[in-house]
Design an enzyme around this catalytic site. Sequence first.
Site, PDB file in Angstrom:
ATOM      1  N   GLY A   1       0.791  -1.230   0.000  1.00 16.15           N
ATOM      2  CA  GLY A   1       0.000   0.000   0.000  1.00 16.15           C
ATOM      3  C   GLY A   1       0.823   1.280   0.000  1.00 16.15           C
ATOM      4  O   GLY A   1       1.747   1.467  -0.801  1.00 16.15           O
ATOM      5  N   ILE A   2       0.496   2.165   0.925  1.00 14.92           N
ATOM      6  CA  ILE A   2       1.124   3.490   0.998  1.00 14.92           C
ATOM      7  C   ILE A   2       2.603   3.363   1.386  1.00 14.92           C
ATOM      8  O   ILE A   2       3.454   4.095   0.874  1.00 14.92           O
ATOM      9  CB  ILE A   2       0.344   4.357   2.025  1.00 14.92           C
ATOM     10  CG1 ILE A   2      -1.100   4.564   1.534  1.00 14.92           C
ATOM     11  CG2 ILE A   2       1.019   5.695   2.250  1.00 14.92           C
ATOM     12  CD1 ILE A   2      -2.059   5.116   2.575  1.00 14.92           C
TER      13      ILE A   2
ATOM     14  N   TYR B   1      -9.355   2.078  16.505  1.00 20.17           N
ATOM     15  CA  TYR B   1      -8.452   2.463  15.408  1.00 20.17           C
ATOM     16  C   TYR B   1      -8.224   3.971  15.429  1.00 20.17           C
ATOM     17  O   TYR B   1      -7.087   4.449  15.385  1.00 20.17           O
ATOM     18  CB  TYR B   1      -9.048   2.035  14.059  1.00 20.17           C
ATOM     19  CG  TYR B   1      -8.278   2.567  12.871  1.00 20.17           C
ATOM     20  CD1 TYR B   1      -7.080   1.982  12.473  1.00 20.17           C
ATOM     21  CD2 TYR B   1      -8.732   3.681  12.150  1.00 20.17           C
ATOM     22  CE1 TYR B   1      -6.344   2.480  11.398  1.00 20.17           C
ATOM     23  CE2 TYR B   1      -8.013   4.190  11.081  1.00 20.17           C
ATOM     24  CZ  TYR B   1      -6.819   3.581  10.704  1.00 20.17           C
ATOM     25  OH  TYR B   1      -6.095   4.089   9.637  1.00 20.17           O
TER      26      TYR B   1
HETATM   27  N1  LIG Z   1      -5.553   3.623   3.239  1.00 18.92           N
HETATM   28  C1  LIG Z   1      -6.099   4.690   3.801  1.00 18.92           C
HETATM   29  O1  LIG Z   1      -7.095   5.255   3.316  1.00 18.92           O
HETATM   30  C2  LIG Z   1      -5.523   5.253   5.065  1.00 18.92           C
HETATM   31  C3  LIG Z   1      -6.168   6.336   5.670  1.00 18.92           C
HETATM   32  C4  LIG Z   1      -5.638   6.888   6.809  1.00 18.92           C
HETATM   33  C5  LIG Z   1      -4.483   6.360   7.354  1.00 18.92           C
HETATM   34  N2  LIG Z   1      -3.889   5.286   6.768  1.00 18.92           N
HETATM   35  C6  LIG Z   1      -2.675   4.757   7.389  1.00 18.92           C
HETATM   36  O2  LIG Z   1      -1.715   4.493   6.403  1.00 18.92           O
HETATM   37  C7  LIG Z   1      -0.827   3.478   6.869  1.00 18.92           C
HETATM   38  C8  LIG Z   1      -0.589   2.455   5.777  1.00 18.92           C
HETATM   39  O3  LIG Z   1      -1.780   1.759   5.516  1.00 18.92           O
HETATM   40  P1  LIG Z   1      -2.184   1.232   4.064  1.00 18.92           P
HETATM   41  O4  LIG Z   1      -3.458   1.903   3.730  1.00 18.92           O
HETATM   42  O5  LIG Z   1      -1.061   1.310   3.137  1.00 18.92           O
HETATM   43  O6  LIG Z   1      -2.562  -0.298   4.406  1.00 18.92           O
HETATM   44  P2  LIG Z   1      -1.872  -1.688   4.013  1.00 18.92           P
HETATM   45  O7  LIG Z   1      -1.690  -1.797   2.552  1.00 18.92           O
HETATM   46  O8  LIG Z   1      -2.690  -2.727   4.711  1.00 18.92           O
HETATM   47  O9  LIG Z   1      -0.443  -1.575   4.705  1.00 18.92           O
HETATM   48  C9  LIG Z   1      -0.286  -1.765   6.081  1.00 18.92           C
HETATM   49  C10 LIG Z   1       1.114  -2.261   6.322  1.00 18.92           C
HETATM   50  O10 LIG Z   1       1.301  -2.432   7.734  1.00 18.92           O
HETATM   51  C11 LIG Z   1       1.886  -3.718   7.933  1.00 18.92           C
HETATM   52  N3  LIG Z   1       1.607  -4.248   9.263  1.00 18.92           N
HETATM   53  C12 LIG Z   1       0.411  -4.590   9.789  1.00 18.92           C
HETATM   54  N4  LIG Z   1       0.586  -5.119  11.014  1.00 18.92           N
HETATM   55  C13 LIG Z   1       1.917  -5.107  11.271  1.00 18.92           C
HETATM   56  C14 LIG Z   1       2.728  -5.544  12.339  1.00 18.92           C
HETATM   57  N5  LIG Z   1       2.200  -6.153  13.412  1.00 18.92           N
HETATM   58  N6  LIG Z   1       4.063  -5.365  12.279  1.00 18.92           N
HETATM   59  C15 LIG Z   1       4.624  -4.793  11.177  1.00 18.92           C
HETATM   60  N7  LIG Z   1       3.920  -4.389  10.114  1.00 18.92           N
HETATM   61  C16 LIG Z   1       2.576  -4.549  10.161  1.00 18.92           C
HETATM   62  C17 LIG Z   1       1.263  -4.576   6.850  1.00 18.92           C
HETATM   63  O11 LIG Z   1       1.978  -5.793   6.687  1.00 18.92           O
HETATM   64  P3  LIG Z   1       1.309  -7.065   5.920  1.00 18.92           P
HETATM   65  O12 LIG Z   1       1.359  -6.741   4.455  1.00 18.92           O
HETATM   66  O13 LIG Z   1       2.182  -8.207   6.316  1.00 18.92           O
HETATM   67  O14 LIG Z   1      -0.094  -7.180   6.427  1.00 18.92           O
HETATM   68  C18 LIG Z   1       1.388  -3.631   5.673  1.00 18.92           C
HETATM   69  O15 LIG Z   1       2.685  -3.652   5.172  1.00 18.92           O
HETATM   70  C19 LIG Z   1      -1.471   2.927   8.142  1.00 18.92           C
HETATM   71  O16 LIG Z   1      -0.839   3.484   9.271  1.00 18.92           O
HETATM   72  C20 LIG Z   1      -2.892   3.425   8.081  1.00 18.92           C
HETATM   73  O17 LIG Z   1      -3.471   3.592   9.357  1.00 18.92           O
HETATM   74  C21 LIG Z   1      -4.379   4.717   5.643  1.00 18.92           C
END
Ligand SMILES: NC(=O)c1ccc[n+]([C@@H]2O[C@H](COP(=O)([O-])OP(=O)(O)OC[C@H]3O[C@@H](n4cnc5c(N)ncnc54)[C@H](OP(=O)(O)O)[C@@H]3O)[C@@H](O)[C@H]2O)c1
Length: 306
Positions: free
Chosen positions: A26-27, A177
Amino acid sequence: MTRGWTKRDIGDLTGKVAIVTGGNSGIGYETSLALAENYATVVLAVRNMNKGHEAVDKIRSEFPNADVHVLKLDLNDLESVKEFSEEFRKKFRSLSILINNAGVMKPPRRETKDGFESQFGINYLGHFALTGLLLDLITKTPDSRVISLGSLTAHNLKPEFSQFSGSKSKTSLLKSYAQSKLACMYFAKELQYRFRSRNIDAKSIACHPGIAQTYLFGKGSRTLKTRLTRASLKIIGQSAETAAYPILYAATEYSIRGGEYIGPDGRKGIKGYPTELELLDQQFVENVSSNLWILSEKLTGITYKF
Ligand SMILES: NC(=O)c1ccc[n+]([C@@H]2O[C@H](COP(=O)([O-])OP(=O)(O)OC[C@H]3O[C@@H](n4cnc5c(N)ncnc54)[C@H](OP(=O)(O)O)[C@@H]3O)[C@@H](O)[C@H]2O)c1
């Protein structure tokens, strides 16, 4: 305020070592890719090494000379956070950019290995511990930056952190969350305050990516509801690539002073170009922030040595 900033505005990052937690997906992946494209040394801190290596291969397929590495980090387990910090030290002597990006949203209700509500433990406390364990490297590296990820869900939310320290929280998963993300935002402000009051040449910046369709939503689920949610996010939100811009801006833009909150400039903050937001200053409460710090040191057993 800068309009129209994109990853093409990133300067030469040669010599800078960056850690991106959750850099495999993802991000976090898009952030790692852009940093590597601009010659930073990038360490993907991942819980699943296979996924980490796949991400490195993907980055190298686009940029064959990219200096990218994978190290194991499971934020669900403070022992793993300590092991990561030791492994990192064996390989690197500086840390210019720490991007505390990894996160989970609405996972099945459970606790971390150390007994914290899982979202508060992974999204916030794990990163609090990680930053504290790497603090000496951060503070001795010139113009270093720590980036914390907030969220729209935490905007205008009343802080209620203490109830999330244990696993028995009865609060809804979405509320947990949002509180975990608010804690990351408070942490960013308090860390900046501590850097500045000690005349340390390091910066702490909070940011949020707006809304992007990633694996964050309904991870592992293929239900109709999840598929509909993902489809609607794709329509209203932005790509993971552009959602990474606020992080990249915070991590690399020359004009950053520390203490900012960066997010997309579009309607309701859902998408757009990165800009500085005033919201965090407006909702910030100083004693809540220092109390959260004290609580976090107690829960993680990590004391910050400035
Ligand atoms: N997407 C949105 O709209 C949005 C909005 C607001 C904030 N955010 C924030 O953006 C950040 C990135 O999220 P994303 O949207 O890119 O989601 P994502 O694609 O699900 O990425 C999340 C990442 O965190 C890793 N992760 C989860 N649990 C973990 C652990 N216990 N130890 C180490 N790594 C772990 C995941 O690993 P795995 O691949 O192994 O699961 C994945 O690499 C997050 O902090 C999220 O809260 C996202």
